[in-house]
Design an enzyme around this catalytic site. Structure first.
Site, PDB file in Angstrom:
ATOM      1  N   ASP A   1       1.324   2.666   3.575  1.00  0.00           N
ATOM      2  CA  ASP A   1       0.785   3.988   3.284  1.00  0.00           C
ATOM      3  C   ASP A   1       1.148   5.161   3.407  1.00  0.00           C
ATOM      4  O   ASP A   1       1.044   6.191   3.932  1.00  0.00           O
ATOM      5  CB  ASP A   1      -0.562   4.041   4.085  1.00  0.00           C
ATOM      6  CG  ASP A   1      -1.634   4.981   3.904  1.00  0.00           C
ATOM      7  OD1 ASP A   1      -1.536   5.302   2.752  1.00  0.00           O
ATOM      8  OD2 ASP A   1      -2.519   5.593   4.970  1.00  0.00           O
TER       9      ASP A   1
ATOM     10  N   HIS B   1     -10.454   1.317   1.832  1.00  0.00           N
ATOM     11  CA  HIS B   1     -10.164   2.201   2.966  1.00  0.00           C
ATOM     12  C   HIS B   1     -11.437   2.099   3.745  1.00  0.00           C
ATOM     13  O   HIS B   1     -12.652   2.520   3.356  1.00  0.00           O
ATOM     14  CB  HIS B   1      -9.927   3.797   2.419  1.00  0.00           C
ATOM     15  CG  HIS B   1      -9.823   4.642   3.364  1.00  0.00           C
ATOM     16  ND1 HIS B   1      -8.682   5.336   3.498  1.00  0.00           N
ATOM     17  CD2 HIS B   1     -10.798   5.231   4.458  1.00  0.00           C
ATOM     18  CE1 HIS B   1      -8.735   6.188   4.495  1.00  0.00           C
ATOM     19  NE2 HIS B   1      -9.989   5.946   4.910  1.00  0.00           N
TER      20      HIS B   1
ATOM     21  N   ALA C   1      -4.313  14.937   4.746  1.00  0.00           N
ATOM     22  CA  ALA C   1      -3.841  13.571   5.603  1.00  0.00           C
ATOM     23  C   ALA C   1      -2.937  13.207   4.724  1.00  0.00           C
ATOM     24  O   ALA C   1      -2.956  12.599   3.679  1.00  0.00           O
ATOM     25  CB  ALA C   1      -5.231  12.932   5.797  1.00  0.00           C
TER      26      ALA C   1
ATOM     27  N   HIS D   1       1.459   5.308  -1.945  1.00  0.00           N
ATOM     28  CA  HIS D   1       1.130   6.555  -2.832  1.00  0.00           C
ATOM     29  C   HIS D   1       2.406   6.909  -3.270  1.00  0.00           C
ATOM     30  O   HIS D   1       3.008   7.800  -2.802  1.00  0.00           O
ATOM     31  CB  HIS D   1       0.382   7.755  -2.098  1.00  0.00           C
ATOM     32  CG  HIS D   1      -1.068   7.323  -1.257  1.00  0.00           C
ATOM     33  ND1 HIS D   1      -2.231   6.891  -1.959  1.00  0.00           N
ATOM     34  CD2 HIS D   1      -1.121   6.686  -0.213  1.00  0.00           C
ATOM     35  CE1 HIS D   1      -3.030   6.354  -1.022  1.00  0.00           C
ATOM     36  NE2 HIS D   1      -2.549   6.100  -0.075  1.00  0.00           N
ATOM     37  N   LEU D   2       2.392   6.908  -4.700  1.00  0.00           N
ATOM     38  CA  LEU D   2       3.477   7.512  -5.568  1.00  0.00           C
ATOM     39  C   LEU D   2       3.404   8.882  -5.799  1.00  0.00           C
ATOM     40  O   LEU D   2       4.171   9.522  -6.354  1.00  0.00           O
ATOM     41  CB  LEU D   2       4.130   6.621  -6.462  1.00  0.00           C
ATOM     42  CG  LEU D   2       4.509   5.104  -6.310  1.00  0.00           C
ATOM     43  CD1 LEU D   2       4.945   4.113  -7.259  1.00  0.00           C
ATOM     44  CD2 LEU D   2       5.557   5.310  -5.014  1.00  0.00           C
ATOM     45  N   ARG D   3       1.989   9.236  -6.018  1.00  0.00           N
ATOM     46  CA  ARG D   3       1.637  10.499  -6.660  1.00  0.00           C
ATOM     47  C   ARG D   3       2.073  10.458  -8.234  1.00  0.00           C
ATOM     48  O   ARG D   3       1.881   9.363  -8.812  1.00  0.00           O
ATOM     49  CB  ARG D   3       2.112  11.657  -5.927  1.00  0.00           C
ATOM     50  CG  ARG D   3       2.119  11.624  -4.427  1.00  0.00           C
ATOM     51  CD  ARG D   3       0.565  11.593  -4.032  1.00  0.00           C
ATOM     52  NE  ARG D   3       0.346  11.904  -2.610  1.00  0.00           N
ATOM     53  CZ  ARG D   3      -0.747  11.284  -1.909  1.00  0.00           C
ATOM     54  NH1 ARG D   3      -1.543  10.757  -2.212  1.00  0.00           N
ATOM     55  NH2 ARG D   3      -0.702  11.523  -0.498  1.00  0.00           N
TER      56      ARG D   3
ATOM     57  N   HIS E   1       2.814  14.766   1.219  1.00  0.00           N
ATOM     58  CA  HIS E   1       1.975  15.839   0.715  1.00  0.00           C
ATOM     59  C   HIS E   1       3.090  16.779   1.025  1.00  0.00           C
ATOM     60  O   HIS E   1       4.033  16.779   1.819  1.00  0.00           O
ATOM     61  CB  HIS E   1       0.850  16.418   1.680  1.00  0.00           C
ATOM     62  CG  HIS E   1      -0.280  15.284   1.585  1.00  0.00           C
ATOM     63  ND1 HIS E   1      -1.062  15.624   0.683  1.00  0.00           N
ATOM     64  CD2 HIS E   1      -0.579  14.131   2.122  1.00  0.00           C
ATOM     65  CE1 HIS E   1      -2.120  14.487   0.585  1.00  0.00           C
ATOM     66  NE2 HIS E   1      -1.893  13.648   1.832  1.00  0.00           N
TER      67      HIS E   1
ATOM     68  N   HIS F   1      -4.468  -0.440   5.872  1.00  0.00           N
ATOM     69  CA  HIS F   1      -3.894   0.539   6.944  1.00  0.00           C
ATOM     70  C   HIS F   1      -4.994   0.419   8.494  1.00  0.00           C
ATOM     71  O   HIS F   1      -5.577   1.569   8.656  1.00  0.00           O
ATOM     72  CB  HIS F   1      -3.825   1.879   6.581  1.00  0.00           C
ATOM     73  CG  HIS F   1      -4.827   2.526   5.614  1.00  0.00           C
ATOM     74  ND1 HIS F   1      -6.300   2.480   6.065  1.00  0.00           N
ATOM     75  CD2 HIS F   1      -4.778   3.255   4.431  1.00  0.00           C
ATOM     76  CE1 HIS F   1      -7.016   3.184   5.402  1.00  0.00           C
ATOM     77  NE2 HIS F   1      -6.236   3.568   4.150  1.00  0.00           N
TER      78      HIS F   1
ATOM     79  N   ASN G   1      -5.423   6.834  -6.158  1.00  0.00           N
ATOM     80  CA  ASN G   1      -6.168   8.266  -5.752  1.00  0.00           C
ATOM     81  C   ASN G   1      -5.379   9.390  -6.430  1.00  0.00           C
ATOM     82  O   ASN G   1      -5.154  10.544  -5.760  1.00  0.00           O
ATOM     83  CB  ASN G   1      -6.275   8.308  -4.226  1.00  0.00           C
ATOM     84  CG  ASN G   1      -5.111   8.294  -3.562  1.00  0.00           C
ATOM     85  OD1 ASN G   1      -4.210   7.764  -3.970  1.00  0.00           O
ATOM     86  ND2 ASN G   1      -5.257   8.945  -2.136  1.00  0.00           N
TER      87      ASN G   1
ATOM     88  N   HIS H   1       0.961  -1.076  -0.075  1.00  0.00           N
ATOM     89  CA  HIS H   1      -0.036  -0.022  -0.001  1.00  0.00           C
ATOM     90  C   HIS H   1       0.775   1.390  -0.223  1.00  0.00           C
ATOM     91  O   HIS H   1       1.455   1.433   1.052  1.00  0.00           O
ATOM     92  CB  HIS H   1      -0.923  -0.021   1.307  1.00  0.00           C
ATOM     93  CG  HIS H   1      -1.659   1.285   1.421  1.00  0.00           C
ATOM     94  ND1 HIS H   1      -3.205   1.065   1.598  1.00  0.00           N
ATOM     95  CD2 HIS H   1      -1.760   2.473   1.199  1.00  0.00           C
ATOM     96  CE1 HIS H   1      -3.790   2.165   1.722  1.00  0.00           C
ATOM     97  NE2 HIS H   1      -2.828   3.192   1.232  1.00  0.00           N
TER      98      HIS H   1
ATOM     99  N   LEU I   1      -5.090   9.341   7.748  1.00  0.00           N
ATOM    100  CA  LEU I   1      -6.370   8.742   7.935  1.00  0.00           C
ATOM    101  C   LEU I   1      -5.873   7.132   7.390  1.00  0.00           C
ATOM    102  O   LEU I   1      -5.498   6.832   6.539  1.00  0.00           O
ATOM    103  CB  LEU I   1      -7.405   9.443   7.147  1.00  0.00           C
ATOM    104  CG  LEU I   1      -7.822  10.873   7.209  1.00  0.00           C
ATOM    105  CD1 LEU I   1      -8.572  11.639   6.391  1.00  0.00           C
ATOM    106  CD2 LEU I   1      -8.531  10.917   8.702  1.00  0.00           C
TER     107      LEU I   1
ATOM    108  N   LYS J   1      -9.958  -0.598  -5.713  1.00  0.00           N
ATOM    109  CA  LYS J   1      -9.752   0.018  -4.365  1.00  0.00           C
ATOM    110  C   LYS J   1     -11.163   0.575  -4.263  1.00  0.00           C
ATOM    111  O   LYS J   1     -11.525   1.561  -4.787  1.00  0.00           O
ATOM    112  CB  LYS J   1      -8.877   1.006  -4.165  1.00  0.00           C
ATOM    113  CG  LYS J   1      -8.510   1.762  -3.077  1.00  0.00           C
ATOM    114  CD  LYS J   1      -8.032   1.181  -1.735  1.00  0.00           C
ATOM    115  CE  LYS J   1      -7.906   1.710  -0.438  1.00  0.00           C
ATOM    116  NZ  LYS J   1      -6.684   2.701  -0.272  1.00  0.00           N
TER     117      LYS J   1
HETATM  118  N1  LIG Z   1      -3.613   7.917   4.463  1.00  0.00           N
HETATM  119  C1  LIG Z   1      -3.914   9.247   4.401  1.00  0.00           C
HETATM  120  O1  LIG Z   1      -3.966   9.843   5.286  1.00  0.00           O
HETATM  121  N2  LIG Z   1      -3.747   9.742   3.005  1.00  0.00           N
HETATM  122  C2  LIG Z   1      -3.780   9.053   1.825  1.00  0.00           C
HETATM  123  C3  LIG Z   1      -4.928   8.570   1.428  1.00  0.00           C
HETATM  124  C4  LIG Z   1      -5.210   7.388   2.337  1.00  0.00           C
HETATM  125  O2  LIG Z   1      -4.664   6.456   2.066  1.00  0.00           O
HETATM  126  O3  LIG Z   1      -6.143   7.113   2.941  1.00  0.00           O
HETATM  127  C5  LIG Z   1      -3.208  10.030   0.742  1.00  0.00           C
HETATM  128  O4  LIG Z   1      -3.383   9.781  -0.527  1.00  0.00           O
HETATM  129  O5  LIG Z   1      -2.643  11.135   1.093  1.00  0.00           O
HETATM  130 ZN   LIG Z   2      -3.118   5.124   1.376  1.00  0.00          ZN
HETATM  131 ZN   LIG Z   3      -6.653   5.043   2.679  1.00  0.00          ZN
END
Ligand SMILES: NC(=O)N[C@@H](CC(=O)O)C(=O)O
Ligand SMILES: [Zn+2]
Ligand SMILES: [Zn+2]
Length: 398
Positions: free
Chosen positions: A301, A190, A317, A71-73, A305, A228, A97, A69, A273, A153
């Site tokens: 996760d 999620h 978050a 996030h690479l953006r 940001h 998560h 996302n 899990h 989150l 997802k």
């Molecule tokens: N975990 C987070 O707080 N943020 C994640 C989104 C997610 O996994 O819920 C994100 O994309 O920033």
């Molecule tokens: Zn996530």
């Molecule tokens: Zn999530």
């Protein structure tokens, strides 16, 4: 007590601690069927040095881990996130996302190509579809047939970062879940309700009661990963659910609780989150990870940001841990004397649940304290990582 007596008691305690460590190490070497825990020959150790931490060469070699899990953006930050996650992770489940989200095979594959274009290691991204109220069974079948998309997802609409086009009611995606069950595509969740009247600390537990239990009952062959997890409620639910239900646990939820975020000042880089819960939940997560159960596996996760988007009146978050993922997990497992369980959690349980081969090579972690920078580059801005300006006790050998 004289100063000398105090001092000798101190040394005695140190020696006892060292003995305990040696017993633990021996136990690990003998009992752990996986991985090896070694110490460098005593002649290269300094005995009573204050630098013990730095010269003590405890090492652990484990099968190369994966991140289930992350996030690479996208865009100009991709090179930075891929470099961090690709440093030693074999594979990673890439969260979809984006803005706009990767909702079908075409957008997921275009994203895959953008990731590959900046990948400089053997790292392999595993792609995920973002489910919406409009996703069709046909979207699922096409994605599955590609061989590159392994999961879809559920973001309940409004639950988290970039979830606005998520699912408004799980019943809307029942035909999609039917198709996923049929073709063997994993359902990643999620798990939080979005009702504004529900307290933010209760949203995971209530989601499990109101939504997840229903889906587990209605789709007995669908592989489901509750992502998560942050509560004892989630641990208990996953433990007692059938074998087709598993969960990822982040390093930050193992290492921290809401006091770290809120006591003595508000620390926005811990805000993610589902939100950090009280310490009894943290203990339940540690117990689950250290239990050796095959149902729990590594999912960072890591969710970067930009610094100014976190340190703001209304901060985003997400916490960034990709700079030191396995290193932070090693600290967490060590804190509960469970380093011998790290390899299964990080390198076996994930691929086994996904039905993929385990990685065949290894990485080595060394117990050696290092300083974490205040920021890491993130495109043309910076991201403040977890442990910024502090130390981490483990390091991965290059
Ligand atoms: N975990 C987070 O707080 N943020 C994640 C989104 C997610 O996994 O819920 C994100 O994309 O920033
Ligand atoms: Zn996530
Ligand atoms: Zn999530």
């Amino acid at each position: 007590m004289t100063n000398d007596a105090k001092l000798s008691q101190l040394w005695l305690k140190k020696d006892l601690d060292r003995d305990k460590q040696m017993i633990y190490r021996r136990w690990s070497v003998n009992k752990s069927p996986f991985g090896s825990l070694q110490r460098s020959p005593s002649h290269i150790r300094s005995s009573h040095s204050t630098q013990k931490k730095d010269t003590s060469m405890t090492t652990i070699t484990i099968t190369r881990p994966d991140d289930w899990h992350v996030h690479l953006r996208d865009g100009d930050v991709l090179a930075d996130t891929v470099r961090d996650t690709g440093r030693y992770m074999g594979r990673a489940i890439i969260m979809p996302n984006l803005v706009p989200p990767a909702t079908n095979l075409d957008s997921a594959m275009a994203y895959y190509e953008r990731i590959k274009a900046v990948t400089t290691t053997n790292f392999e991204p595993l792609m995920v579809l973002y489910l919406t109220d409009n996703t069709t069974a046909e979207d699922i079948r096409a994605a599955k047939a590609s061989g590159k998309v392994v999961a879809a997802k559920l973001y309940p609409a409004g639950a988290t970062t970039n979830s606005d086009s998520g699912v408004t009611d799980v019943n809307n995606i029942y035909p999609v879940l039917e198709a996923m069950q049929e073709v063997g595509m994993l359902f990643l969740v999620h798990g939080e309700v979005t009702d504004s009247s529900i307290d933010i600390f209760d949203r995971e537990a209530i989601f499990i009661e109101n939504t997840l239990k229903q889906v587990v009952r209605d789709f007995p062959k669908l592989k489901i990963v509750l992502e998560h997890i942050t509560t004892k409620d989630a641990v208990d639910f996953v433990m007692s659910a059938p074998d087709n239900v598993a969960a990822t646990i982040t390093a930050h939820h193992l290492l921290y609780n809401r006091n770290h975020m809120l006591a003595g000042g508000i620390r926005p880089h811990f805000y993610c989150l589902p939100i950090l819960k009280r310490n009894t939940h943290q203990q339940a997560l540690l117990a689950a990870a250290a239990s050796g159960s095959k149902k729990f596996f590594l999912g960072t996760d890591s969710a970067p940001h930009a610094k100014d988007r976190k340190e703001a009146a209304c901060g985003c978050a997400g916490s960034y841990t990709a700079h030191a993922a396995i290193e932070l997990y090693a600290e967490a497992f060590e804190s509960v004397n469970a380093l011998d369980k790290l390899e299964a959690f990080a390198s076996f349980n994930g691929p086994d649940f996904y039905g993929l081969a385990r990685n065949s090579d290894t990485i080595t972690l060394v117990k050696r304290s290092w300083d974490v920078p205040a920021t890491y580059p993130l495109g043309d801005t910076g991201v403040v990582p977890i442990r910024a300006g502090e130390t981490i006790e483990w390091q991965v050998e290059n």
